[in-house]
Design an enzyme around this catalytic site. Structure first.
Site, PDB file in Angstrom:
ATOM      1  N   GLY A 168       2.628  -1.225   4.339  1.00  0.00           N
ATOM      2  CA  GLY A 168       2.553   0.197   4.002  1.00  0.00           C
ATOM      3  C   GLY A 168       3.924   0.767   3.717  1.00  0.00           C
ATOM      4  O   GLY A 168       4.493   0.566   2.634  1.00  0.00           O
ATOM      5  N   ASN A 202       0.884  -1.174   0.000  1.00  0.00           N
ATOM      6  CA  ASN A 202       0.000   0.000   0.000  1.00  0.00           C
ATOM      7  C   ASN A 202       0.918   1.219   0.000  1.00  0.00           C
ATOM      8  O   ASN A 202       1.469   1.575   1.026  1.00  0.00           O
ATOM      9  CB  ASN A 202      -0.888  -0.025   1.251  1.00  0.00           C
ATOM     10  CG  ASN A 202      -1.674   1.265   1.405  1.00  0.00           C
ATOM     11  OD1 ASN A 202      -1.769   2.066   0.477  1.00  0.00           O
ATOM     12  ND2 ASN A 202      -2.244   1.474   2.596  1.00  0.00           N
ATOM     13  N   TRP A 203       1.072   1.820  -1.164  1.00  0.00           N
ATOM     14  CA  TRP A 203       2.020   2.938  -1.283  1.00  0.00           C
ATOM     15  C   TRP A 203       1.497   4.225  -0.661  1.00  0.00           C
ATOM     16  O   TRP A 203       2.238   5.200  -0.546  1.00  0.00           O
ATOM     17  CB  TRP A 203       2.334   3.186  -2.760  1.00  0.00           C
ATOM     18  CG  TRP A 203       3.346   2.252  -3.329  1.00  0.00           C
ATOM     19  CD1 TRP A 203       3.751   1.056  -2.804  1.00  0.00           C
ATOM     20  CD2 TRP A 203       4.087   2.421  -4.540  1.00  0.00           C
ATOM     21  NE1 TRP A 203       4.690   0.474  -3.604  1.00  0.00           N
ATOM     22  CE2 TRP A 203       4.919   1.291  -4.683  1.00  0.00           C
ATOM     23  CE3 TRP A 203       4.123   3.408  -5.526  1.00  0.00           C
ATOM     24  CZ2 TRP A 203       5.781   1.123  -5.760  1.00  0.00           C
ATOM     25  CZ3 TRP A 203       4.981   3.246  -6.608  1.00  0.00           C
ATOM     26  CH2 TRP A 203       5.801   2.117  -6.716  1.00  0.00           C
ATOM     27  N   LYS A 204       0.206   4.229  -0.321  1.00  0.00           N
ATOM     28  CA  LYS A 204      -0.424   5.451   0.229  1.00  0.00           C
ATOM     29  C   LYS A 204      -0.165   6.627  -0.719  1.00  0.00           C
ATOM     30  O   LYS A 204      -0.080   6.420  -1.932  1.00  0.00           O
ATOM     31  CB  LYS A 204       0.101   5.738   1.633  1.00  0.00           C
ATOM     32  CG  LYS A 204       0.052   4.512   2.543  1.00  0.00           C
ATOM     33  CD  LYS A 204       0.254   4.876   3.965  1.00  0.00           C
ATOM     34  CE  LYS A 204       0.377   3.612   4.784  1.00  0.00           C
ATOM     35  NZ  LYS A 204      -0.069   3.758   6.136  1.00  0.00           N
ATOM     36  N   HIS A 248      -9.761   1.071   4.583  1.00  0.00           N
ATOM     37  CA  HIS A 248      -8.511   1.349   5.302  1.00  0.00           C
ATOM     38  C   HIS A 248      -8.784   2.317   6.442  1.00  0.00           C
ATOM     39  O   HIS A 248      -9.593   3.242   6.302  1.00  0.00           O
ATOM     40  CB  HIS A 248      -7.471   1.929   4.331  1.00  0.00           C
ATOM     41  CG  HIS A 248      -6.094   1.933   4.916  1.00  0.00           C
ATOM     42  ND1 HIS A 248      -5.702   2.869   5.856  1.00  0.00           N
ATOM     43  CD2 HIS A 248      -5.033   1.110   4.726  1.00  0.00           C
ATOM     44  CE1 HIS A 248      -4.449   2.603   6.214  1.00  0.00           C
ATOM     45  NE2 HIS A 248      -4.021   1.538   5.541  1.00  0.00           N
ATOM     46  N   SER A 304       2.817  -2.149  10.417  1.00  0.00           N
ATOM     47  CA  SER A 304       4.238  -2.099  10.778  1.00  0.00           C
ATOM     48  C   SER A 304       5.024  -3.353  10.416  1.00  0.00           C
ATOM     49  O   SER A 304       5.982  -3.701  11.108  1.00  0.00           O
ATOM     50  CB  SER A 304       4.395  -1.800  12.281  1.00  0.00           C
ATOM     51  OG  SER A 304       3.955  -0.487  12.559  1.00  0.00           O
ATOM     52  N   GLU A 350      -7.189   4.735   7.539  1.00  0.00           N
ATOM     53  CA  GLU A 350      -6.937   6.160   7.218  1.00  0.00           C
ATOM     54  C   GLU A 350      -8.148   6.765   6.507  1.00  0.00           C
ATOM     55  O   GLU A 350      -8.413   7.958   6.630  1.00  0.00           O
ATOM     56  CB  GLU A 350      -5.646   6.294   6.381  1.00  0.00           C
ATOM     57  CG  GLU A 350      -4.412   6.099   7.256  1.00  0.00           C
ATOM     58  CD  GLU A 350      -3.162   5.663   6.507  1.00  0.00           C
ATOM     59  OE1 GLU A 350      -3.151   5.670   5.271  1.00  0.00           O
ATOM     60  OE2 GLU A 350      -2.183   5.307   7.193  1.00  0.00           O
ATOM     61  N   GLY A 370       1.914   2.140  11.139  1.00  0.00           N
ATOM     62  CA  GLY A 370       2.914   3.211  11.165  1.00  0.00           C
ATOM     63  C   GLY A 370       3.533   3.483  12.528  1.00  0.00           C
ATOM     64  O   GLY A 370       4.228   4.484  12.707  1.00  0.00           O
ATOM     65  N   GLU A 374      -5.883  -5.180  10.118  1.00  0.00           N
ATOM     66  CA  GLU A 374      -4.895  -4.134  10.400  1.00  0.00           C
ATOM     67  C   GLU A 374      -5.280  -3.395  11.678  1.00  0.00           C
ATOM     68  O   GLU A 374      -6.120  -2.472  11.638  1.00  0.00           O
ATOM     69  CB  GLU A 374      -4.862  -3.112   9.252  1.00  0.00           C
ATOM     70  CG  GLU A 374      -4.461  -3.669   7.918  1.00  0.00           C
ATOM     71  CD  GLU A 374      -3.799  -2.611   7.039  1.00  0.00           C
ATOM     72  OE1 GLU A 374      -2.673  -2.845   6.607  1.00  0.00           O
ATOM     73  OE2 GLU A 374      -4.394  -1.547   6.812  1.00  0.00           O
TER      74      GLU A 374
HETATM   75  C1  PEP Z   1      -1.096   0.261   5.919  1.00  0.00           C
HETATM   76  O1  PEP Z   1      -1.241   1.490   5.912  1.00  0.00           O
HETATM   77  O2  PEP Z   1      -1.883  -0.467   5.314  1.00  0.00           O
HETATM   78  C2  PEP Z   1       0.043  -0.275   6.662  1.00  0.00           C
HETATM   79  C3  PEP Z   1       0.059  -1.545   6.900  1.00  0.00           C
HETATM   80  O3  PEP Z   1       1.005   0.634   7.012  1.00  0.00           O
HETATM   81  P1  PEP Z   1       2.426   0.334   7.722  1.00  0.00           P
HETATM   82  O4  PEP Z   1       2.965  -0.953   7.166  1.00  0.00           O
HETATM   83  O5  PEP Z   1       3.263   1.516   7.363  1.00  0.00           O
HETATM   84  O6  PEP Z   1       2.153   0.238   9.191  1.00  0.00           O
END
Ligand code: PEP
Length: 253
Positions: A235, A11-13, A101, A214, A103, A176, A170
């Site tokens: 992410g 997930n490049w966001k 998600h 993470s 976010e 993050g 998640e």
């Molecule tokens: C995500 O945003 O889907 C995610 C898993 O982020 P991260 O790996 O940076 O915690």
């Protein structure tokens, strides 16, 4: 309870531009080099909408699929400034879309709205990466499983093509932050998600359930011991080809 194929989804966001094609090429080259060893891996990169068409036309890879990160609930076209529908994503070449998600939930996506988005995306025959997860407060209050149940029941229907829905567990407090759940907690939660989904939506097989939050090269080996985990939604670490490739390598070490 396990599905044999292992998913590594990035997930490049809101990161990446046309020059990021080199990241995808490097991952593609890794897949070509180790194709026999990694033939059971499914790699999907969910990139910003602006890059989907470009990456799809430049990259002809049987190892990597391109996905999107969100869509509007409205089916095709409409007066929704700044939004993109599932049909537009499909037209640009996306095969998958992340929905629910945290976010986006934080910006107002409710279970009901996510349900409409899932319906629109399924209408376009897109595969869904459906994110669920509890906040830290919900975890502390012992409500994790209840929240997950409500999120699944609130956004999924028995009538859907359920084979096209991948669940990504998640925990919001893990995204993050560098924090991950304990192994015992993960085992319990994954068993719960799989049996609750199968029972409630009356499927004959267990759903594919990924872990996200993470995930990095240092902690990936912790997850390898948990057979219920069918793969990962990554992410931050998916925005670098080295980190993403090392996650896949270390998973199998
Ligand atoms: C995500 O945003 O889907 C995610 C898993 O982020 P991260 O790996 O940076 O915690």
């Amino acid at each position: 309870m396990t599905n044999k194929l292992k998913y590594f989804i990035g997930n490049w966001k809101m990161f990446g531009d046309f020059s990021s094609l080199k990241i995808i090429y490097q991952i593609h080259r890794f897949c070509v080099r180790f194709k026999r060893r990694h033939k059971k891996n499914k790699i999907i990169l969910c990139v910003p909408t602006t890059l989907i068409y470009y990456f799809n036309t430049k990259l002809k890879s049987k190892f990597i699929s391109i996905g999107a990160q969100n869509c509007h609930s409205h089916k095709t076209y409409g007066p929704f400034t700044g939004s993109v529908s599932a049909s537009m994503l499909k037209n640009a070449g996306a095969k998958y879309v992340i929905l629910g998600h945290s976010e986006n939930r934080a910006e107002g996506d409710t279970n009901q709205l996510i349900k409409k988005k899932i319906e629109s995306a399924l209408n376009q025959k897109l595969n869904i990466i459906f994110c669920i997860g509890e906040t830290f407060k919900e975890k502390r209050d012992g409500k994790t499983l209840l929240i997950l149940k409500n999120q699944m029941r609130g956004s999924v229907s028995k009538k859907y093509d359920l084979k096209k829905i991948i669940i990504a567990y998640e925990p919001v407090w893990s995204i993050g932050t560098g924090k991950i759940p304990k192994i015992q907690e993960l085992k319990k939660t994954f068993k719960y998600i799989k049996s609750e989904f199968k029972k409630n939506f009356r499927t004959t097989t267990f759903p594919t359930v990924l872990y996200g939050g993470s995930v990095n090269v240092n902690n990936i080996s912790i997850f390898s011991s948990i057979s219920e985990i069918d793969g990962f939604l990554v992410g931050e670490a998916s925005q670098s080809s080295e980190k993403f490739i090392d996650i896949i390598k270390n998973y199998y070490k």
